[in-house]
Design a protein around this motif. Structure first.
Motif, mmCIF file in Angstrom:
data_model
loop_
_atom_site.group_PDB
_atom_site.id
_atom_site.type_symbol
_atom_site.label_atom_id
_atom_site.label_comp_id
_atom_site.label_asym_id
_atom_site.label_seq_id
_atom_site.Cartn_x
_atom_site.Cartn_y
_atom_site.Cartn_z
ATOM 1 N N CYS A 158 -5.888 -9.266 -90.104
ATOM 2 C CA CYS A 158 -6.722 -9.931 -89.113
ATOM 3 C C CYS A 158 -6.507 -11.438 -89.223
ATOM 4 C CB CYS A 158 -8.195 -9.601 -89.336
ATOM 5 S SG CYS A 158 -8.559 -7.829 -89.365
ATOM 6 N N THR A 159 -6.234 -12.074 -88.092
ATOM 7 C CA THR A 159 -5.937 -13.505 -88.073
ATOM 8 C C THR A 159 -6.843 -14.204 -87.079
ATOM 9 O OG1 THR A 159 -3.615 -12.967 -88.524
ATOM 10 C CG2 THR A 159 -4.109 -15.217 -87.846
ATOM 11 N N SER A 160 -7.368 -15.362 -87.458
ATOM 12 C CA SER A 160 -8.229 -16.114 -86.552
ATOM 13 C C SER A 160 -7.397 -16.780 -85.464
ATOM 14 C CB SER A 160 -9.026 -17.174 -87.324
ATOM 15 O OG SER A 160 -8.148 -18.119 -87.912
ATOM 16 N N LYS A 161 -8.059 -17.116 -84.383
ATOM 17 C CA LYS A 161 -7.374 -17.738 -83.244
ATOM 18 C C LYS A 161 -6.690 -19.040 -83.645
ATOM 19 C CE LYS A 161 -8.182 -19.347 -78.504
ATOM 20 N NZ LYS A 161 -9.207 -19.527 -77.434
ATOM 21 N N ASP A 162 -7.337 -19.824 -84.525
ATOM 22 C CA ASP A 162 -6.735 -21.089 -84.946
ATOM 23 C C ASP A 162 -5.731 -20.907 -86.089
ATOM 24 O OD1 ASP A 162 -8.283 -20.616 -87.185
ATOM 25 O OD2 ASP A 162 -9.648 -22.298 -86.871
ATOM 26 N N THR A 183 -13.682 -4.768 -92.530
ATOM 27 C CA THR A 183 -13.705 -5.302 -91.172
ATOM 28 C C THR A 183 -15.119 -5.460 -90.644
ATOM 29 O OG1 THR A 183 -13.341 -3.086 -90.278
ATOM 30 C CG2 THR A 183 -11.405 -4.474 -90.556
ATOM 31 N N CYS A 184 -16.052 -4.704 -91.205
ATOM 32 C CA CYS A 184 -17.448 -4.888 -90.832
ATOM 33 C C CYS A 184 -17.992 -6.209 -91.335
ATOM 34 C CB CYS A 184 -18.299 -3.748 -91.372
ATOM 35 S SG CYS A 184 -18.105 -2.212 -90.489
ATOM 36 N N ALA A 185 -17.316 -6.820 -92.269
ATOM 37 C CA ALA A 185 -17.811 -8.045 -92.893
ATOM 38 C C ALA A 185 -17.200 -9.297 -92.299
ATOM 39 C CB ALA A 185 -17.523 -8.012 -94.390
ATOM 40 N N ILE A 186 -16.312 -9.158 -91.352
ATOM 41 C CA ILE A 186 -15.641 -10.339 -90.809
ATOM 42 C C ILE A 186 -16.539 -11.007 -89.775
ATOM 43 C CG2 ILE A 186 -13.638 -11.206 -89.560
ATOM 44 C CD1 ILE A 186 -12.032 -8.947 -90.731
ATOM 45 N N ALA A 187 -17.162 -12.071 -90.195
ATOM 46 C CA ALA A 187 -17.993 -12.855 -89.287
ATOM 47 C C ALA A 187 -17.106 -13.864 -88.571
ATOM 48 C CB ALA A 187 -19.087 -13.583 -90.070
ATOM 49 N N THR A 188 -17.093 -13.814 -87.259
ATOM 50 C CA THR A 188 -16.224 -14.717 -86.503
ATOM 51 C C THR A 188 -17.003 -15.911 -85.967
ATOM 52 O OG1 THR A 188 -16.587 -13.478 -84.458
ATOM 53 C CG2 THR A 188 -14.720 -12.821 -85.821
ATOM 54 N N GLU A 189 -16.363 -17.032 -85.924
ATOM 55 C CA GLU A 189 -16.950 -18.234 -85.354
ATOM 56 C C GLU A 189 -16.824 -18.186 -83.836
ATOM 57 O OE1 GLU A 189 -15.064 -21.637 -87.077
ATOM 58 O OE2 GLU A 189 -14.921 -20.665 -89.037
ATOM 59 N N GLU A 190 -17.807 -18.754 -83.170
ATOM 60 C CA GLU A 190 -17.759 -18.790 -81.711
ATOM 61 C C GLU A 190 -16.526 -19.579 -81.254
ATOM 62 O OE1 GLU A 190 -20.589 -20.061 -77.914
ATOM 63 O OE2 GLU A 190 -21.335 -20.228 -79.976
ATOM 64 N N GLY A 191 -15.732 -18.974 -80.399
ATOM 65 C CA GLY A 191 -14.525 -19.609 -79.907
ATOM 66 C C GLY A 191 -13.329 -19.464 -80.828
ATOM 67 N N ASN A 192 -13.537 -18.803 -81.971
ATOM 68 C CA ASN A 192 -12.430 -18.634 -82.917
ATOM 69 C C ASN A 192 -12.417 -17.184 -83.427
ATOM 70 O OD1 ASN A 192 -10.224 -19.446 -84.541
ATOM 71 N ND2 ASN A 192 -11.568 -19.848 -86.276
ATOM 72 N N PRO A 193 -12.188 -16.224 -82.534
ATOM 73 C CA PRO A 193 -12.264 -14.810 -82.907
ATOM 74 C C PRO A 193 -11.113 -14.376 -83.798
ATOM 75 C CG PRO A 193 -11.401 -15.023 -80.690
ATOM 76 C CD PRO A 193 -11.829 -16.403 -81.114
ATOM 77 N N MET A 194 -11.321 -13.266 -84.486
ATOM 78 C CA MET A 194 -10.282 -12.651 -85.302
ATOM 79 C C MET A 194 -9.613 -11.549 -84.490
ATOM 80 S SD MET A 194 -10.579 -14.144 -88.366
ATOM 81 C CE MET A 194 -9.864 -13.040 -89.585
ATOM 82 N N VAL A 195 -8.302 -11.478 -84.576
ATOM 83 C CA VAL A 195 -7.530 -10.422 -83.922
ATOM 84 C C VAL A 195 -6.878 -9.591 -85.009
ATOM 85 C CG1 VAL A 195 -5.613 -9.886 -82.375
ATOM 86 C CG2 VAL A 195 -7.133 -11.803 -81.857
#
Length: 262
Positions: free
Chosen positions: A235-239, A211-223
């Protein structure tokens, strides 16, 4: 597309995407998600997975907002210093597993550990070891480069297995320490997989590792959500085009998979 584990600047402490901000010992700050960090009951069994170090070892902080070095093994102890993300600490405790403690993350996972005497920046105090790992930060290396720096390569191939999948790229590297890394590009998406022996890491450590390695894109966070019954973090991205999972493969290894859909 490779799963970049331990990239500097990546978010730790169970994801900025989860909205969790913590001092790492449940001390100075609370989660800014709707679920606050909760202190769990202190029990001797609270840190069964933390017996992988000893006095004299150097460990790294994997808490996004850092850890608090305190003057006694207690959350109420006075602050001696702040250990930042990826800060390196020197373990001084000859009997480090006496003071159990745990915190619960907004993802639903309970981080278990002990208070341990350590030195950071020339100052002695006590840290919660639930977020301390032996594994150094990646520092810009690829997954393959990183694991090659830790273990000899046992075998390597770029020949994809026979299947119905239409691969356009494939690579697998097996290391002598039991780690296996696979990077696949195929029609419809891509996936990077890392298999880590349970003799090398516990599930808690592997989950922090991933989980420390999950780089998220701006506006597309991981939950992220942790299923305690299944022992799995998802963990799933917003899109909904990216999914990261960490779980047991049923064969004595922990499997980290990072999948993308085109």
């Amino acid at each position: 597309m490779k799963l970049q584990l331990f990239i500097l600047g990546l978010c730790c402490l169970f994801l900025a995407a989860c909205g969790s901000k913590t001092s790492g010992d449940g001390g100075d700050t609370k989660s800014d998600s709707t679920t606050a960090i909760e202190n769990a009951d202190s029990k001797p069994e609270a840190a069964a997975s933390n017996g992988r170090y000893k006095a004299g070892d150097l460990l790294y902080c994997y808490a996004k907002s850092g850890l608090v070095l305190r003057d006694k093994p207690d959350q109420a102890g006075a602050k001696v210093a702040s250990v930042p993300l990826f800060g390196k600490v020197d373990i001084k405790d000859e009997d480090p597993f006496k003071f159990p403690f745990s915190v619960k993350e907004s993802s639903g996972m309970e981080i278990k550990g002990f208070w341990v005497k350590a030195n950071y920046g020339g100052k002695d105090g006590y840290l919660f070891d639930g977020y301390l790992l032996k594994f150094k930060p990646l520092g810009g290396m690829s997954d393959e480069e990183y694991w090659t720096s830790l273990s000899k390569v046992k075998s390597s191939t770029d020949k994809a297995p026979k299947s119905d999948i239409n691969y356009f790229s494939y690579k697998r590297v097996d290391f002598e320490n039991g780690v296996s890394w696979i990077d696949e590009g195929y029609e419809g998406g891509a996936q990077s997989s890392l298999s880590i022996p349970s003799t090398l890491m516990s599930l808690q450590e592997a989950t922090l590792f991933a989980t420390c390695a999950i780089a998220t894109e701006e506006g597309n966070p991981m939950v992220c959500e942790f299923d305690a019954a299944a022992g799995e973090m998802i963990c799933t991205s917003k899109d909904e085009l990216r999914l990261v999972s960490i779980n047991s493969d049923g064969h004595g290894n922990f499997l980290i998979e990072d999948s993308y859909a085109d």
